[in-house]
Design a protein around this motif. Structure first.
Motif, PDB file in Angstrom:
ATOM      1  N   GLY A 254       0.798  -1.223   0.000  1.00 59.34           N
ATOM      2  CA  GLY A 254       0.000   0.000   0.000  1.00 59.34           C
ATOM      3  C   GLY A 254       0.829   1.270   0.000  1.00 59.34           C
ATOM      4  O   GLY A 254       0.363   2.320  -0.461  1.00 59.34           O
ATOM      5  N   TYR A 255       2.067   1.186   0.480  1.00 63.73           N
ATOM      6  CA  TYR A 255       2.949   2.355   0.457  1.00 63.73           C
ATOM      7  C   TYR A 255       3.136   2.865  -0.972  1.00 63.73           C
ATOM      8  O   TYR A 255       3.346   4.056  -1.204  1.00 63.73           O
ATOM      9  CB  TYR A 255       4.318   1.988   1.013  1.00 63.73           C
ATOM     10  CG  TYR A 255       4.440   1.962   2.513  1.00 63.73           C
ATOM     11  CD1 TYR A 255       5.219   2.875   3.187  1.00 63.73           C
ATOM     12  CD2 TYR A 255       3.782   0.995   3.262  1.00 63.73           C
ATOM     13  CE1 TYR A 255       5.356   2.843   4.568  1.00 63.73           C
ATOM     14  CE2 TYR A 255       3.905   0.948   4.640  1.00 63.73           C
ATOM     15  CZ  TYR A 255       4.687   1.869   5.288  1.00 63.73           C
ATOM     16  OH  TYR A 255       4.810   1.840   6.657  1.00 63.73           O
ATOM     17  N   ALA A 256       3.107   1.940  -1.939  1.00 61.62           N
ATOM     18  CA  ALA A 256       3.437   2.300  -3.322  1.00 61.62           C
ATOM     19  C   ALA A 256       2.241   2.813  -4.102  1.00 61.62           C
ATOM     20  O   ALA A 256       2.400   3.317  -5.207  1.00 61.62           O
ATOM     21  CB  ALA A 256       4.021   1.081  -4.046  1.00 61.62           C
ATOM     22  N   VAL A 257       1.047   2.681  -3.562  1.00 62.36           N
ATOM     23  CA  VAL A 257      -0.151   3.083  -4.307  1.00 62.36           C
ATOM     24  C   VAL A 257      -0.350   4.583  -4.204  1.00 62.36           C
ATOM     25  O   VAL A 257      -0.348   5.154  -3.116  1.00 62.36           O
ATOM     26  CB  VAL A 257      -1.386   2.341  -3.754  1.00 62.36           C
ATOM     27  CG1 VAL A 257      -2.644   2.822  -4.455  1.00 62.36           C
ATOM     28  CG2 VAL A 257      -1.219   0.840  -3.954  1.00 62.36           C
ATOM     29  N   GLY A 258      -0.522   5.203  -5.346  1.00 62.67           N
ATOM     30  CA  GLY A 258      -0.759   6.642  -5.374  1.00 62.67           C
ATOM     31  C   GLY A 258       0.462   7.476  -5.043  1.00 62.67           C
ATOM     32  O   GLY A 258       0.349   8.691  -4.870  1.00 62.67           O
ATOM     33  N   ALA A 302       9.228  -6.299  -8.521  1.00 65.29           N
ATOM     34  CA  ALA A 302       9.392  -5.478  -9.724  1.00 65.29           C
ATOM     35  C   ALA A 302       8.488  -4.252  -9.673  1.00 65.29           C
ATOM     36  O   ALA A 302       8.919  -3.128  -9.970  1.00 65.29           O
ATOM     37  CB  ALA A 302       9.088  -6.318 -10.962  1.00 65.29           C
ATOM     38  N   ALA A 303       7.214  -4.458  -9.287  1.00 64.47           N
ATOM     39  CA  ALA A 303       6.282  -3.331  -9.240  1.00 64.47           C
ATOM     40  C   ALA A 303       6.695  -2.300  -8.193  1.00 64.47           C
ATOM     41  O   ALA A 303       6.654  -1.085  -8.431  1.00 64.47           O
ATOM     42  CB  ALA A 303       4.874  -3.840  -8.954  1.00 64.47           C
ATOM     43  N   LEU A 304       7.112  -2.771  -7.022  1.00 62.68           N
ATOM     44  CA  LEU A 304       7.532  -1.853  -5.962  1.00 62.68           C
ATOM     45  C   LEU A 304       8.818  -1.123  -6.334  1.00 62.68           C
ATOM     46  O   LEU A 304       8.952   0.085  -6.099  1.00 62.68           O
ATOM     47  CB  LEU A 304       7.718  -2.619  -4.654  1.00 62.68           C
ATOM     48  CG  LEU A 304       6.440  -3.141  -3.998  1.00 62.68           C
ATOM     49  CD1 LEU A 304       6.772  -4.071  -2.843  1.00 62.68           C
ATOM     50  CD2 LEU A 304       5.574  -1.994  -3.525  1.00 62.68           C
ATOM     51  N   ALA A 305       9.773  -1.847  -6.917  1.00 64.99           N
ATOM     52  CA  ALA A 305      11.027  -1.215  -7.312  1.00 64.99           C
ATOM     53  C   ALA A 305      10.781  -0.127  -8.344  1.00 64.99           C
ATOM     54  O   ALA A 305      11.345   0.974  -8.273  1.00 64.99           O
ATOM     55  CB  ALA A 305      11.986  -2.271  -7.871  1.00 64.99           C
ATOM     56  N   LEU A 306       9.905  -0.418  -9.316  1.00 62.59           N
ATOM     57  CA  LEU A 306       9.600   0.573 -10.346  1.00 62.59           C
ATOM     58  C   LEU A 306       8.896   1.774  -9.745  1.00 62.59           C
ATOM     59  O   LEU A 306       9.216   2.923 -10.059  1.00 62.59           O
ATOM     60  CB  LEU A 306       8.727  -0.064 -11.430  1.00 62.59           C
ATOM     61  CG  LEU A 306       8.326   0.849 -12.591  1.00 62.59           C
ATOM     62  CD1 LEU A 306       9.559   1.322 -13.336  1.00 62.59           C
ATOM     63  CD2 LEU A 306       7.384   0.114 -13.544  1.00 62.59           C
ATOM     64  N   THR A 307       7.945   1.513  -8.855  1.00 64.60           N
ATOM     65  CA  THR A 307       7.188   2.609  -8.243  1.00 64.60           C
ATOM     66  C   THR A 307       8.089   3.551  -7.468  1.00 64.60           C
ATOM     67  O   THR A 307       8.049   4.777  -7.635  1.00 64.60           O
ATOM     68  CB  THR A 307       6.108   2.046  -7.299  1.00 64.60           C
ATOM     69  OG1 THR A 307       5.193   1.257  -8.060  1.00 64.60           O
ATOM     70  CG2 THR A 307       5.344   3.169  -6.620  1.00 64.60           C
ATOM     71  N   PHE A 308       8.941   2.984  -6.603  1.00 61.56           N
ATOM     72  CA  PHE A 308       9.762   3.831  -5.743  1.00 61.56           C
ATOM     73  C   PHE A 308      10.916   4.471  -6.510  1.00 61.56           C
ATOM     74  O   PHE A 308      11.308   5.602  -6.215  1.00 61.56           O
ATOM     75  CB  PHE A 308      10.293   3.022  -4.555  1.00 61.56           C
ATOM     76  CG  PHE A 308       9.278   2.831  -3.475  1.00 61.56           C
ATOM     77  CD1 PHE A 308       9.069   3.809  -2.522  1.00 61.56           C
ATOM     78  CD2 PHE A 308       8.509   1.679  -3.421  1.00 61.56           C
ATOM     79  CE1 PHE A 308       8.127   3.640  -1.521  1.00 61.56           C
ATOM     80  CE2 PHE A 308       7.561   1.499  -2.425  1.00 61.56           C
ATOM     81  CZ  PHE A 308       7.368   2.481  -1.478  1.00 61.56           C
TER      82      PHE A 308
END
Length: 318
Positions: A254-258, A302-308
Motif C-alpha cells: 500500500g505504500y506504493a499506491v498513489g 518489480a512493481a515496488l522497485a519501479l514505483t519507488f
C-alpha cells in the motif's frame, strides 16, 4: 501498482476470457476480503510507527471462539459476534499495554501475543477443530449447530452476486479512508508515526492514540476471524495463521499506491486485490502451485522497485 494491476487484468483476460466473468471477479474479491481486513488493521498500527504481527492469530482465535460460543455454549449469532469483537479488542489492548506501559518494542510484544493466542485457541478443544459432534477434552460432545444467520455472514450473496464479506470490506475501507485521510484522528496517528516526541510536545495524547490503533486492529482482525468461521462452517485450528504474511504484504504494498509512500487503507486494499488477482489468474492458467509464490514475489518486487525508483527520480527533478 495500479498500472501493474491493470496489466495483470489485461494479460489474464486475453489468456483466459473466463477471467472477466462476474462470478470469478467477485470470487477474487471474496477471497481477498479477509486478507484485506487484516491488512487494514496492520496499516493502522504502521501509521503510528508500530507493527502488529498478531493479527493472524487474533483472527484464528476469533474463529475458534465463535465456533465455541455457537457449538459448545449454544449461543446466538449476536453473542458469538460480540464475544469475538471483544476478544479482538482485548488482544489489541493487551498489545497496547505492553507497548505503551512496559515499553516492549512493537514487533516483540505482538510476536509474543501471536504465540500466546496460537496456543490459547487450542486449549478448549484439546487441539481439535470444532464442529457439531466434536468430542471435547472433558469427554462431552459438542451438540450445537451454526445458525443460518451466522453462516450468512460468510456465505450470503447480496442480489445473488455480491458476497457479504466484500460489502463488509467496502464499508470498512470507506470508513478507514475517511478517518485516516480527512479527520484529526487520522492526522494525529500519522503525526505519531512520523515523530512521536514532536506529537507529544504538540499536546497529542500519544499513548491513547497508539492504544486505540492496536485495539482497532485487534477488533478488525477478530471480525475477519468471524467471517472465516462463517464461511467454512466450523472452527478450524489451521485457519487464520497463514493470513499474516499476505496481510503484511498488502499493507506494505500500500505504500506504493498513489505515490503516498506511507501506510494507507486504500493502498492496502489495492495491494490485497493485486495478490488475489495474480493468484487467481495463475490458477486459471494452470500454473504449477510450486511456482506461484515465486511469481508473486517477482512481480511484487518489480512493481515496488519501479514505483519507488520513479518516485525518487521525480523528486530529484523537482
Amino acid at each position: 501498482m495500479l498500472l501493474a494491476l491493470a496489466a495483470l487484468v489485461i494479460v489474464f483476460s486475453v489468456a483466459q476470457p473466463a477471467f472477466l466473468n462476474v462470478d470469478n471477479l467477485f470470487s477474487i474479491l471474496q477471497g481477498v476480503s479477509i486478507t484485506a481486513l487484516l491488512g487494514i488493521g496492520v496499516t493502522l498500527t504502521l501509521a503510528v510507527g508500530g507493527f502488529d504481527l498478531s493479527v493472524g492469530s487474533v483472527a484464528a482465535t476469533a474463529q475458534m471462539a465463535a465456533s465455541y460460543v455457537l457449538i459448545v455454549w449454544h449461543g446466538s449469532t449476536v453473542e458469538a459476534l460480540a464475544a469475538c469483537l471483544a476478544l479482538g479488542a482485548l488482544a489489541g489492548l493487551f498489545n497496547a499495554l505492553l507497548i505503551t506501559r512496559l515499553r516492549v518494542p512493537d514487533q516483540l510484544s505482538t510476536l509474543g501475543t501471536l504465540f500466546l493466542l496460537a496456543g490459547l485457541q487450542l486449549i478448549p478443544t484439546g487441539g481439535r477443530s470444532l464442529a457439531t459432534g466434536t468430542i471435547l477434552p472433558d469427554g462431552t460432545e459438542a451438540s450445537g449447530v451454526f445458525p443460518d444467520a451466522f453462516l450468512a455472514l460468510g456465505r450470503l450473496r447480496v442480489f445473488d452476486i455480491v458476497p457479504l464479506p466484500v460489502i463488509v470490506l467496502l464499508l470498512l475501507t470507506v470508513l478507514g479512508v475517511i478517518v485516516m485521510e480527512t479527520t484529526r484522528w487520522g492526522r494525529v496517528l500519522y503525526a505519531i508515526g512520523g515523530n512521536e516526541t514532536a506529537a507529544r510536545l504538540a499536546g497529542a495524547p500519544t499513548r491513547g492514540y497508539r492504544a486505540a490503533a492496536y485495539v482497532a486492529a485487534g477488533a478488525i482482525a477478530a471480525l475477519g476471524g468471524v467471517l472465516i468461521a462463517a464461511r467454512v462452517g466450523r472452527g478450524d485450528v489451521s485457519a487464520g495463521h497463514s493470513l499474516l504474511l499476505d496481510a503484511v504484504a498488502a499493507s506494505l504494498v500500500g505504500y506504493a499506491v498513489g505515490g503516498l509512500k506511507r501506510p494507507n487503507v486504500l493502498g492496502t486494499v489495492i495491494g490485497a486485490v493485486f495478490v488475489g488477482v495474480l493468484l487467481n489468474g495463475l490458477t486459471m492458467l494452470n500454473a504449477p502451485y510450486y511456482m506461484q509464490d515465486f511469481i508473486k514475489g517477482t512481480l511484487l518486487v518489480a512493481a515496488l522497485a519501479l514505483t519507488f525508483s520513479v518516485g525518487k527520480r521525480d523528486e530529484g527533478h523537482a
